[in-house]
Write a protein that holds these residues in place. Structure first.
Motif, mmCIF file in Angstrom:
data_model
loop_
_atom_site.group_PDB
_atom_site.id
_atom_site.type_symbol
_atom_site.label_atom_id
_atom_site.label_comp_id
_atom_site.label_asym_id
_atom_site.label_seq_id
_atom_site.Cartn_x
_atom_site.Cartn_y
_atom_site.Cartn_z
ATOM 1 N N CYS A 115 0.823 -1.212 0.000
ATOM 2 C CA CYS A 115 0.000 0.000 0.000
ATOM 3 C C CYS A 115 0.855 1.259 0.000
ATOM 4 C CB CYS A 115 -0.934 0.002 1.202
ATOM 5 S SG CYS A 115 -2.305 -1.185 1.079
ATOM 6 N N ASN A 116 1.997 1.193 0.669
ATOM 7 C CA ASN A 116 2.895 2.349 0.703
ATOM 8 C C ASN A 116 3.394 2.696 -0.701
ATOM 9 O OD1 ASN A 116 2.729 2.774 3.455
ATOM 10 N ND2 ASN A 116 4.510 1.505 3.930
ATOM 11 N N TYR A 117 3.704 1.656 -1.484
ATOM 12 C CA TYR A 117 4.171 1.900 -2.846
ATOM 13 C C TYR A 117 3.059 2.500 -3.706
ATOM 14 C CZ TYR A 117 8.387 -0.804 -1.809
ATOM 15 O OH TYR A 117 9.571 -1.241 -1.269
ATOM 16 N N LEU A 118 1.829 2.040 -3.516
ATOM 17 C CA LEU A 118 0.705 2.603 -4.267
ATOM 18 C C LEU A 118 0.468 4.061 -3.881
ATOM 19 C CD1 LEU A 118 -1.840 -0.361 -4.189
ATOM 20 C CD2 LEU A 118 -0.519 0.441 -6.151
ATOM 21 N N SER A 119 0.595 4.337 -2.606
ATOM 22 C CA SER A 119 0.417 5.718 -2.144
ATOM 23 C C SER A 119 1.465 6.641 -2.748
ATOM 24 C CB SER A 119 0.495 5.777 -0.607
ATOM 25 O OG SER A 119 -0.560 5.036 -0.028
ATOM 26 N N GLU A 120 2.678 6.115 -2.953
ATOM 27 C CA GLU A 120 3.752 6.914 -3.542
ATOM 28 C C GLU A 120 3.369 7.424 -4.930
ATOM 29 O OE1 GLU A 120 6.631 7.977 -2.541
ATOM 30 O OE2 GLU A 120 7.025 6.899 -0.694
ATOM 31 N N VAL A 121 2.576 6.642 -5.664
ATOM 32 C CA VAL A 121 2.206 7.038 -7.029
ATOM 33 C C VAL A 121 0.789 7.608 -7.082
ATOM 34 C CG1 VAL A 121 3.813 5.457 -8.131
ATOM 35 C CG2 VAL A 121 1.492 4.671 -7.604
ATOM 36 N N GLY A 122 0.246 7.980 -5.911
ATOM 37 C CA GLY A 122 -1.021 8.687 -5.871
ATOM 38 C C GLY A 122 -2.265 7.844 -6.019
ATOM 39 N N ASP A 127 -8.487 0.856 -2.770
ATOM 40 C CA ASP A 127 -9.241 0.701 -4.011
ATOM 41 C C ASP A 127 -8.523 -0.164 -5.037
ATOM 42 O OD1 ASP A 127 -11.236 2.329 -3.007
ATOM 43 O OD2 ASP A 127 -10.420 4.163 -3.914
ATOM 44 N N TYR A 128 -7.233 -0.412 -4.831
ATOM 45 C CA TYR A 128 -6.445 -1.083 -5.870
ATOM 46 C C TYR A 128 -5.719 -2.348 -5.419
ATOM 47 C CZ TYR A 128 -7.151 3.041 -8.770
ATOM 48 O OH TYR A 128 -7.719 4.051 -9.509
ATOM 49 N N GLY A 140 -3.767 5.066 -17.505
ATOM 50 C CA GLY A 140 -3.084 5.855 -16.487
ATOM 51 C C GLY A 140 -2.910 5.101 -15.185
ATOM 52 N N GLU A 141 -3.917 4.313 -14.803
ATOM 53 C CA GLU A 141 -3.817 3.510 -13.583
ATOM 54 C C GLU A 141 -2.720 2.467 -13.729
ATOM 55 O OE1 GLU A 141 -8.428 3.575 -11.947
ATOM 56 O OE2 GLU A 141 -7.889 2.248 -13.598
ATOM 57 N N LEU A 142 -2.677 1.806 -14.891
ATOM 58 C CA LEU A 142 -1.640 0.806 -15.138
ATOM 59 C C LEU A 142 -0.246 1.428 -15.093
ATOM 60 C CD1 LEU A 142 -3.156 -1.331 -18.029
ATOM 61 C CD2 LEU A 142 -2.431 -2.180 -15.795
ATOM 62 N N LYS A 143 -0.137 2.629 -15.648
ATOM 63 C CA LYS A 143 1.154 3.304 -15.659
ATOM 64 C C LYS A 143 1.639 3.545 -14.224
ATOM 65 C CE LYS A 143 2.929 5.141 -18.815
ATOM 66 N NZ LYS A 143 3.998 4.785 -19.762
ATOM 67 N N ARG A 144 0.742 4.012 -13.366
ATOM 68 C CA ARG A 144 1.148 4.307 -11.993
ATOM 69 C C ARG A 144 1.453 3.028 -11.220
ATOM 70 N NH1 ARG A 144 -3.011 8.675 -9.672
ATOM 71 N NH2 ARG A 144 -4.402 8.057 -11.362
ATOM 72 N N ILE A 145 0.680 1.961 -11.470
ATOM 73 C CA ILE A 145 0.954 0.680 -10.809
ATOM 74 C C ILE A 145 2.313 0.142 -11.244
ATOM 75 C CG2 ILE A 145 0.243 -1.752 -10.702
ATOM 76 C CD1 ILE A 145 -2.690 -0.642 -10.820
ATOM 77 N N GLU A 146 2.621 0.275 -12.532
ATOM 78 C CA GLU A 146 3.921 -0.179 -13.020
ATOM 79 C C GLU A 146 5.050 0.587 -12.336
ATOM 80 O OE1 GLU A 146 5.865 -1.215 -17.289
ATOM 81 O OE2 GLU A 146 5.185 0.846 -17.038
#
Length: 244
Positions: A115-122, A127-128, A140-146
């Motif tokens: 979750c910390n890594y997801l938070s880093e990318v906003g 939710d994810y 855009g979601e895929l880009k941030r997850i990558e």
């Protein structure tokens, strides 16, 4: 440190060989933020793929910390410490976001850490975190997850191929903060292919690729002023909705 020595790459086009990269030599020092820019079709993305091991050079050598990795594929280079973020991220049906981040980290990480890594990318983690990395996610979601997976890997060299492609303005502004934090906190190097002035403006060095060659390279303050007058012709950044 990554060294490219007289790298050339030829691809087949209409039954004939076409030289895309022409005798490029450069050294990417450790703990540097390097941006590669230049006109479309100049060979920037091809050069990134050669570094990552997706393509192999027709001529020349690629060395990582003095070791010849020219013949190694993308898997071997990933193990050696090179990460690559695609311009169009890959979808993985059946794999959750948490599992994907854990695979990138190389261990079974906790939900809190993922979750910390997801938070880093906003991204709102709740939710994810348990969603599949499939067609239900926008570009855009895929880009941030990558990018979250890249953060989890913490490699010697991270290569981003036009990370701004397909994301909205808010996400782009957040990405700038992510890259700045990566540069400040990691000891690895960051190599970004981009037309965007805000990304070029935070790089230590800028390399301009045109017609398969290095047109110019140097410190940001030396190269960027000469580029600003020519960047108005670069493609407009698409929004997340336009990329769907």
């Amino acid at each position: 440190m990554l060294e490219l020595k007289h790298i050339s790459f030829e691809a087949e086009e209409n039954g004939k060989g076409k030289e895309i990269i022409r005798d490029i030599s450069l050294t990417l020092s450790d703990n540097r933020f390097i941006a590669i820019t230049g006109p479309n079709g100049g060979g920037k993305s091809t050069l990134a793929k050669l570094i990552a091991g997706i393509e192999r050079p027709t001529k020349g050598k690629i060395l990582l910390d003095g070791e010849d990795i020219t013949g190694e594929d993308i898997t071997a280079r990933a193990k050696a410490g090179i990460s690559y973020a695609f311009q169009q991220p890959v979808r993985f049906k059946g794999i959750t976001v948490k599992d994907l981040i854990g695979l990138a980290a190389g261990e079974n990480i906790s939900t809190a850490r993922a979750c910390n890594y997801l938070s880093e990318v906003g991204l709102c983690a709740k939710d994810y975190i348990n969603r599949e990395v499939n067609a239900s996610l926008s570009g855009g979601e895929l880009k941030r997850i990558e990018i979250a997976t890249v953060l989890a890997r913490k490699t010697k060299l991270t290569v981003f191929d036009e990370p701004e492609a397909g994301i909205d303005l808010w996400s782009f502004q957040n990405l700038i903060r992510v890259f700045e934090k990566m540069h400040d906190e990691t000891h690895g190097s960051i190599l970004i292919i981009s037309h965007q002035e805000r990304i070029l403006n935070i790089a230590d060095e800028i390399i301009v690729i045109a017609d398969g060659k290095i047109a110019k390279s140097g410190k940001r303050e030396e190269i960027l002023p000469g580029l600003l007058g020519t960047m108005t012709g670069c493609p407009r950044q698409k929004t997340e909705e336009e990329s769907l």
